[in-house]
Design a protein around this motif. Structure first.
Motif, short mmCIF file in Angstrom:
data_model
loop_
_atom_site.label_atom_id
_atom_site.label_comp_id
_atom_site.label_asym_id
_atom_site.label_seq_id
_atom_site.Cartn_x
_atom_site.Cartn_y
_atom_site.Cartn_z
N ASN A 1 0.82 -1.22 0.00
CA ASN A 1 0.00 0.00 0.00
C ASN A 1 0.85 1.26 0.00
O ASN A 1 0.64 2.17 0.80
CB ASN A 1 -0.96 0.01 1.18
N ARG A 2 1.81 1.32 -0.88
CA ARG A 2 2.70 2.47 -1.06
C ARG A 2 3.58 2.75 0.15
O ARG A 2 4.14 3.83 0.28
CB ARG A 2 1.91 3.72 -1.44
N ALA A 3 3.72 1.80 1.05
CA ALA A 3 4.61 1.95 2.20
C ALA A 3 5.72 0.91 2.08
O ALA A 3 5.46 -0.28 1.86
CB ALA A 3 3.85 1.75 3.50
N TRP A 4 6.97 1.36 2.20
CA TRP A 4 8.10 0.45 2.12
C TRP A 4 8.36 -0.16 3.49
O TRP A 4 8.42 0.55 4.49
CB TRP A 4 9.35 1.19 1.65
N LEU A 5 8.51 -1.47 3.52
CA LEU A 5 8.85 -2.19 4.74
C LEU A 5 10.24 -2.79 4.55
O LEU A 5 10.49 -3.51 3.58
CB LEU A 5 7.83 -3.28 5.04
N ILE A 6 11.12 -2.49 5.48
CA ILE A 6 12.52 -2.89 5.39
C ILE A 6 12.81 -3.83 6.56
O ILE A 6 12.46 -3.52 7.70
CB ILE A 6 13.42 -1.64 5.48
#
Length: 53
Positions: free
Chosen positions: A37-42
């Motif tokens: 959802n347009r959020a980067w998870l690292i």
């Protein structure tokens, strides 16, 4: 299960701008990233890349 942090969390941890962290994600320069959802998870264990400039 992996633990993740946001691009903003990574930016604070690594001492870079949020935009730079997002750009590293977009360029697939960090292994194990997810875009939800347009959020980067690292991944929490990800290592900051050396600046190639």
């Amino acid at each position: 299960m992996f633990e993740y942090m946001t691009a903003q969390d990574a930016a604070e941890l690594w001492g870079i701008s949020v935009r730079r962290a997002q750009r590293l994600c977009k360029e697939n320069r960090i292994e194990g990233i997810l875009n939800i959802n347009r959020a980067w998870l690292i991944p929490k264990g990800a290592v900051k890349l050396a600046d190639a400039r």
